[in-house]
Design a protein around this motif. Structure first.
Motif, PDB file in Angstrom:
ATOM      1  N   ASP A 296      97.823  53.441-137.937  1.00  0.00           N
ATOM      2  CA  ASP A 296      99.087  54.078-138.300  1.00  0.00           C
ATOM      3  C   ASP A 296      99.111  55.548-137.879  1.00  0.00           C
ATOM      4  OD1 ASP A 296     101.683  54.132-139.324  1.00  0.00           O
ATOM      5  OD2 ASP A 296     101.015  54.776-141.308  1.00  0.00           O
ATOM      6  N   LEU A 297      98.620  55.800-136.663  1.00  0.00           N
ATOM      7  CA  LEU A 297      98.596  57.148-136.083  1.00  0.00           C
ATOM      8  C   LEU A 297      99.282  57.126-134.725  1.00  0.00           C
ATOM      9  CD1 LEU A 297      94.938  58.517-136.490  1.00  0.00           C
ATOM     10  CD2 LEU A 297      97.009  59.495-137.473  1.00  0.00           C
ATOM     11  N   SER A 298     100.019  58.168-134.421  1.00  0.00           N
ATOM     12  CA  SER A 298     100.549  58.321-133.069  1.00  0.00           C
ATOM     13  C   SER A 298      99.501  59.044-132.218  1.00  0.00           C
ATOM     14  CB  SER A 298     101.842  59.137-133.097  1.00  0.00           C
ATOM     15  OG  SER A 298     101.564  60.497-133.405  1.00  0.00           O
ATOM     16  N   VAL A 299      99.708  59.042-130.930  1.00  0.00           N
ATOM     17  CA  VAL A 299      98.818  59.773-130.023  1.00  0.00           C
ATOM     18  C   VAL A 299      98.816  61.257-130.384  1.00  0.00           C
ATOM     19  CG1 VAL A 299      98.528  60.544-127.627  1.00  0.00           C
ATOM     20  CG2 VAL A 299      98.976  58.146-128.110  1.00  0.00           C
ATOM     21  N   ARG A 300      99.991  61.812-130.671  1.00  0.00           N
ATOM     22  CA  ARG A 300     100.086  63.236-131.014  1.00  0.00           C
ATOM     23  C   ARG A 300      99.354  63.535-132.324  1.00  0.00           C
ATOM     24  NH1 ARG A 300     101.352  64.900-126.238  1.00  0.00           N
ATOM     25  NH2 ARG A 300     103.475  64.656-125.586  1.00  0.00           N
ATOM     26  N   GLU A 301      99.502  62.648-133.314  1.00  0.00           N
ATOM     27  CA  GLU A 301      98.811  62.848-134.588  1.00  0.00           C
ATOM     28  C   GLU A 301      97.298  62.803-134.387  1.00  0.00           C
ATOM     29  OE1 GLU A 301     102.190  60.950-137.565  1.00  0.00           O
ATOM     30  OE2 GLU A 301     100.689  59.639-136.659  1.00  0.00           O
ATOM     31  N   TYR A 302      96.842  61.825-133.606  1.00  0.00           N
ATOM     32  CA  TYR A 302      95.417  61.725-133.314  1.00  0.00           C
ATOM     33  C   TYR A 302      94.933  63.001-132.613  1.00  0.00           C
ATOM     34  CZ  TYR A 302      91.019  60.319-131.219  1.00  0.00           C
ATOM     35  OH  TYR A 302      89.698  60.283-130.825  1.00  0.00           O
ATOM     36  N   SER A 303      95.682  63.439-131.615  1.00  0.00           N
ATOM     37  CA  SER A 303      95.301  64.641-130.867  1.00  0.00           C
ATOM     38  C   SER A 303      95.232  65.862-131.768  1.00  0.00           C
ATOM     39  CB  SER A 303      96.291  64.905-129.731  1.00  0.00           C
ATOM     40  OG  SER A 303      96.245  63.874-128.783  1.00  0.00           O
ATOM     41  N   LEU A 304      96.200  65.994-132.666  1.00  0.00           N
ATOM     42  CA  LEU A 304      96.206  67.128-133.585  1.00  0.00           C
ATOM     43  C   LEU A 304      94.993  67.087-134.509  1.00  0.00           C
ATOM     44  CD1 LEU A 304      97.690  69.639-134.662  1.00  0.00           C
ATOM     45  CD2 LEU A 304      98.895  68.117-136.226  1.00  0.00           C
ATOM     46  N   LEU A 305      94.710  65.928-135.087  1.00  0.00           N
ATOM     47  CA  LEU A 305      93.523  65.804-135.942  1.00  0.00           C
ATOM     48  C   LEU A 305      92.254  66.133-135.161  1.00  0.00           C
ATOM     49  CD1 LEU A 305      94.343  62.540-137.948  1.00  0.00           C
ATOM     50  CD2 LEU A 305      94.275  64.887-138.834  1.00  0.00           C
ATOM     51  N   ASP A 306      92.182  65.650-133.931  1.00  0.00           N
ATOM     52  CA  ASP A 306      91.009  65.891-133.098  1.00  0.00           C
ATOM     53  C   ASP A 306      90.831  67.383-132.807  1.00  0.00           C
ATOM     54  OD1 ASP A 306      88.776  64.956-131.420  1.00  0.00           O
ATOM     55  OD2 ASP A 306      90.046  65.570-129.742  1.00  0.00           O
ATOM     56  N   VAL A 307      91.906  68.038-132.395  1.00  0.00           N
ATOM     57  CA  VAL A 307      91.841  69.476-132.085  1.00  0.00           C
ATOM     58  C   VAL A 307      91.432  70.266-133.323  1.00  0.00           C
ATOM     59  CG1 VAL A 307      93.275  71.498-131.549  1.00  0.00           C
ATOM     60  CG2 VAL A 307      93.420  69.456-130.125  1.00  0.00           C
TER      61      VAL A 307
ATOM     62  N   GLY B  91      91.409  63.016-143.617  1.00  0.00           N
ATOM     63  CA  GLY B  91      91.767  63.141-142.201  1.00  0.00           C
ATOM     64  C   GLY B  91      90.567  62.940-141.293  1.00  0.00           C
ATOM     65  N   LEU B  92      89.420  63.500-141.702  1.00  0.00           N
ATOM     66  CA  LEU B  92      88.197  63.329-140.918  1.00  0.00           C
ATOM     67  C   LEU B  92      87.755  61.867-140.904  1.00  0.00           C
ATOM     68  CD1 LEU B  92      86.191  66.504-142.004  1.00  0.00           C
ATOM     69  CD2 LEU B  92      87.267  66.073-139.767  1.00  0.00           C
ATOM     70  N   GLU B  93      87.908  61.192-142.037  1.00  0.00           N
ATOM     71  CA  GLU B  93      87.541  59.770-142.101  1.00  0.00           C
ATOM     72  C   GLU B  93      88.441  58.941-141.190  1.00  0.00           C
ATOM     73  OE1 GLU B  93      87.495  58.397-146.178  1.00  0.00           O
ATOM     74  OE2 GLU B  93      86.193  60.062-146.787  1.00  0.00           O
ATOM     75  N   LEU B  94      89.752  59.201-141.252  1.00  0.00           N
ATOM     76  CA  LEU B  94      90.678  58.467-140.399  1.00  0.00           C
ATOM     77  C   LEU B  94      90.399  58.753-138.928  1.00  0.00           C
ATOM     78  CD1 LEU B  94      93.086  56.588-140.074  1.00  0.00           C
ATOM     79  CD2 LEU B  94      94.589  58.574-140.398  1.00  0.00           C
ATOM     80  N   LEU B  95      90.122  59.999-138.602  1.00  0.00           N
ATOM     81  CA  LEU B  95      89.796  60.365-137.221  1.00  0.00           C
ATOM     82  C   LEU B  95      88.544  59.628-136.753  1.00  0.00           C
ATOM     83  CD1 LEU B  95      90.374  62.130-134.718  1.00  0.00           C
ATOM     84  CD2 LEU B  95      89.009  63.925-135.802  1.00  0.00           C
ATOM     85  N   ALA B  96      87.525  59.562-137.599  1.00  0.00           N
ATOM     86  CA  ALA B  96      86.289  58.853-137.237  1.00  0.00           C
ATOM     87  C   ALA B  96      86.556  57.362-137.022  1.00  0.00           C
ATOM     88  CB  ALA B  96      85.232  59.055-138.320  1.00  0.00           C
ATOM     89  N   GLN B  97      87.429  56.791-137.831  1.00  0.00           N
ATOM     90  CA  GLN B  97      87.783  55.377-137.663  1.00  0.00           C
ATOM     91  C   GLN B  97      88.602  55.153-136.396  1.00  0.00           C
ATOM     92  OE1 GLN B  97      89.913  54.440-141.244  1.00  0.00           O
ATOM     93  NE2 GLN B  97      88.130  54.755-142.565  1.00  0.00           N
ATOM     94  N   ALA B  98      89.477  56.103-136.077  1.00  0.00           N
ATOM     95  CA  ALA B  98      90.389  55.952-134.945  1.00  0.00           C
ATOM     96  C   ALA B  98      89.744  56.301-133.604  1.00  0.00           C
ATOM     97  CB  ALA B  98      91.627  56.817-135.163  1.00  0.00           C
ATOM     98  N   ARG B  99      88.703  57.113-133.610  1.00  0.00           N
ATOM     99  CA  ARG B  99      88.103  57.553-132.342  1.00  0.00           C
ATOM    100  C   ARG B  99      87.656  56.381-131.462  1.00  0.00           C
ATOM    101  NH1 ARG B  99      87.050  62.575-131.298  1.00  0.00           N
ATOM    102  NH2 ARG B  99      86.720  63.152-133.462  1.00  0.00           N
ATOM    103  N   PRO B 100      86.946  55.380-132.001  1.00  0.00           N
ATOM    104  CA  PRO B 100      86.565  54.252-131.131  1.00  0.00           C
ATOM    105  C   PRO B 100      87.786  53.494-130.580  1.00  0.00           C
ATOM    106  CG  PRO B 100      85.250  54.243-133.143  1.00  0.00           C
ATOM    107  CD  PRO B 100      86.323  55.273-133.323  1.00  0.00           C
ATOM    108  N   THR B 101      88.831  53.389-131.377  1.00  0.00           N
ATOM    109  CA  THR B 101      90.065  52.739-130.913  1.00  0.00           C
ATOM    110  C   THR B 101      90.669  53.533-129.770  1.00  0.00           C
ATOM    111  OG1 THR B 101      90.498  51.857-133.121  1.00  0.00           O
ATOM    112  CG2 THR B 101      92.371  51.985-131.611  1.00  0.00           C
ATOM    113  N   ASN B 102      90.767  54.852-129.936  1.00  0.00           N
ATOM    114  CA  ASN B 102      91.303  55.715-128.898  1.00  0.00           C
ATOM    115  C   ASN B 102      90.480  55.588-127.614  1.00  0.00           C
ATOM    116  OD1 ASN B 102      93.036  58.234-128.150  1.00  0.00           O
ATOM    117  ND2 ASN B 102      90.938  58.820-127.669  1.00  0.00           N
TER     118      ASN B 102
END
Length: 152
Positions: free
Chosen positions: A38-49, A110-121
């Motif tokens: 349930d993340l957009s590319v922009r949301e993922y990028s923002l969390l990552d940055v 946010g860090l947990e979601l980012l860690a979960q989403a990173r392999p998907t990305n």
């Protein structure tokens, strides 16, 4: 040079190919992130940055720097930060040394979601590049992208 100049035509074709590659990658990654996290590319990028910030000199980014990093206007970045803050993925606070400055940090959630989403990305990016490499027009661009961070 005229609009029909072969050099300009080749340049335009190269730009169109680059735009096509970007669009295909972004659409593929977007679908994967939306479906699984349930993340957009922009949301993922923002969390990552924002996750790469650190305490200390130069450790926190100003909103303009964040906007530049996620390739959005400052107002669009502020709206994106607000949406993620409303979801509990980011928090804002005043800069301790300059009360006019506002910092944005990623929360534990946010860090947990980012860690979960990173392999998907990463997997979706790889899939999109592999698919694009089958297209003769896009294959050179895929190789260029792959070479950007390849070990020397």
């Amino acid at each position: 040079m005229t609009a029909t100049d072969p050099a300009l035509t080749a340049l335009a074709q190269g730009w169109c190919a680059l735009s096509l590659l970007h669009g295909r990658i972004e659409a593929h990654v977007e679908r994967a992130l939306q479906t699984r996290h349930d993340l957009s590319v922009r949301e993922y990028s923002l969390l990552d940055v924002l996750s790469r910030q650190h305490n200390g000199s130069g450790g926190h980014l100003q909103m303009k720097q964040v906007a530049d990093a996620v390739v959005l206007s400052q107002s669009a970045t502020t709206r994106l930060v607000t949406r993620l803050e409303d979801r509990g993925l980011l928090k804002r606070y005043l800069c301790p040394t300059d009360r006019r400055g506002i910092y944005t940090d990623v929360t534990e959630g946010g860090l947990e979601l980012l860690a979960q989403a990173r392999p998907t990305n990463d997997a979706a990016l790889r899939e999109a590049l592999d698919e694009a490499s089958k297209n003769a027009e896009l294959a050179p661009l895929v190789r260029a992208v792959e070479a950007l961070n390849a070990p020397a």
